[in-house]
Design an enzyme around this catalytic site. Structure first.
Site, PDB file in Angstrom:
ATOM      1  N   SER A  27      56.762  81.250   3.246  1.00 41.25           N
ATOM      2  CA  SER A  27      56.609  82.247   4.301  1.00 41.25           C
ATOM      3  C   SER A  27      55.771  83.402   3.772  1.00 41.25           C
ATOM      4  CB  SER A  27      57.981  82.779   4.715  1.00 41.25           C
ATOM      5  OG  SER A  27      57.852  83.899   5.567  1.00 41.25           O
ATOM      6  N   TYR A  53      65.797  86.063   1.871  1.00 41.68           N
ATOM      7  CA  TYR A  53      64.902  85.000   2.342  1.00 41.68           C
ATOM      8  C   TYR A  53      63.515  85.162   1.717  1.00 41.68           C
ATOM      9  CZ  TYR A  53      62.015  82.350   5.655  1.00 41.68           C
ATOM     10  OH  TYR A  53      61.115  81.482   6.225  1.00 41.68           O
ATOM     11  N   LYS A  57      61.512  82.699  -0.881  1.00 45.58           N
ATOM     12  CA  LYS A  57      60.164  82.197  -0.600  1.00 45.58           C
ATOM     13  C   LYS A  57      59.212  82.552  -1.739  1.00 45.58           C
ATOM     14  CE  LYS A  57      61.389  80.139   3.083  1.00 45.58           C
ATOM     15  NZ  LYS A  57      61.406  78.662   3.100  1.00 45.58           N
ATOM     16  N   THR A  86      59.877  79.849  16.943  1.00 43.77           N
ATOM     17  CA  THR A  86      60.898  78.853  16.640  1.00 43.77           C
ATOM     18  C   THR A  86      62.277  79.452  16.906  1.00 43.77           C
ATOM     19  OG1 THR A  86      61.132  79.560  14.341  1.00 43.77           O
ATOM     20  CG2 THR A  86      59.455  77.871  14.806  1.00 43.77           C
TER      21      THR A  86
END
Length: 174
Positions: A27, A53, A57, A86
Site C-alpha cells: 500500500s 497497517y 506494508k 473496496t
C-alpha cells in the site's frame, strides 16, 4: 508474519521453477512509515490500526527487497494497487472514503498491476525487488520523509521474523 511464513515456505519450490514470481500487494500507506523493528507486535504505546497497517506494508517492501537479493532465481515485486473502492477501504477508512469515493479506482483497476506483474514478459525484464504502481516502478520513499532505514535494521527484521515464525511451523514430519 503471514507474508513471511507463506513466502519462505514456498521458496524451495519456487527456486526449482522457471519464471518463478512472488508479488506482494502492499500500500502507498507505507510511504509514511519508517521500518520499526523495536515493536513488531505493536505492544507498546497506543494502538493505531492505520499506522500498524502502514508499518506492516513497509515491512512487506523491505521483505521483498531482501528476498530479491537472496533469491536470484525468483522475481520479486511489491505493488500498490492505488486507492480502490473496496469493502476494506469503505469500512476501515470511512472519512477517507466519503471524501474520495468519486475518485477511487474500481477493484479491476486496482488489480491491473498485480495481474500484469504475474503474467507479463515485460515485468520479468525489470529488476527484482521493485515497488510498482500503474505498471511502473516507483520510489519506496517520499522526498524528505525520513523513512529510510539502516541496512542492519532490514537484516534484523529478517532475523526477528524467522525467529518469530518458528512458533508457527509444524513439528510433525513431512
Amino acid at each position: 508474519v503471514g507474508t513471511y511464513i507463506l513466502t519462505t515456505a514456498l521458496l524451495p519450490l519456487l527456486e526449482k521453477e522457471a519464471d518463478a514470481r512472488v508479488i506482494t500487494v502492499s500500500s502507498g500507506g507505507m510511504l509514511v512509515q519508517k521500518l520499526n523493528i523495536s515493536d513488531l507486535q505493536s505492544g507498546s504505546g497506543t494502538f493505531d490500526g492505520t499506522m500498524v497497517y502502514a508499518q506492516n506494508k513497509r515491512q512487506q517492501v523491505v521483505l521483498t527487497e531482501q528476498w530479491a537479493k537472496a533469491h536470484r532465481n525468483i522475481h520479486f515485486s511489491v505493488m500498490h494497487p492505488g486507492w480502490a473502492d473496496t469493502p476494506a477501504v469503505r469500512s476501515s477508512m470511512p472519512d477517507f472514503y466519503q471524501k474520495m469515493k468519486n475518485t477511487l479506482r474500481t477493484e479491476a483497476q486496482g488489480a491491473d498491476t498485480v495481474v500484469w506483474l504475474a503474467v507479463s514478459s515485460e515485468a520479468i525484464k525489470l529488476p527484482s525487488g521493485l515497488f510498482f504502481q500503474d505498471r511502473q516502478p516507483v520510489p519506496t520513499h517520499l522526498p524528505l520523509a525520513s523513512t529510510h532505514s539502516p541496512p542492519e535494521d532490514e537484516e534484523k527484521l529478517m532475523e526477528v521474523l524467522e525467529e518469530f515464525s518458528q512458533k508457527f511451523k509444524s513439528t510433525s514430519p513431512g
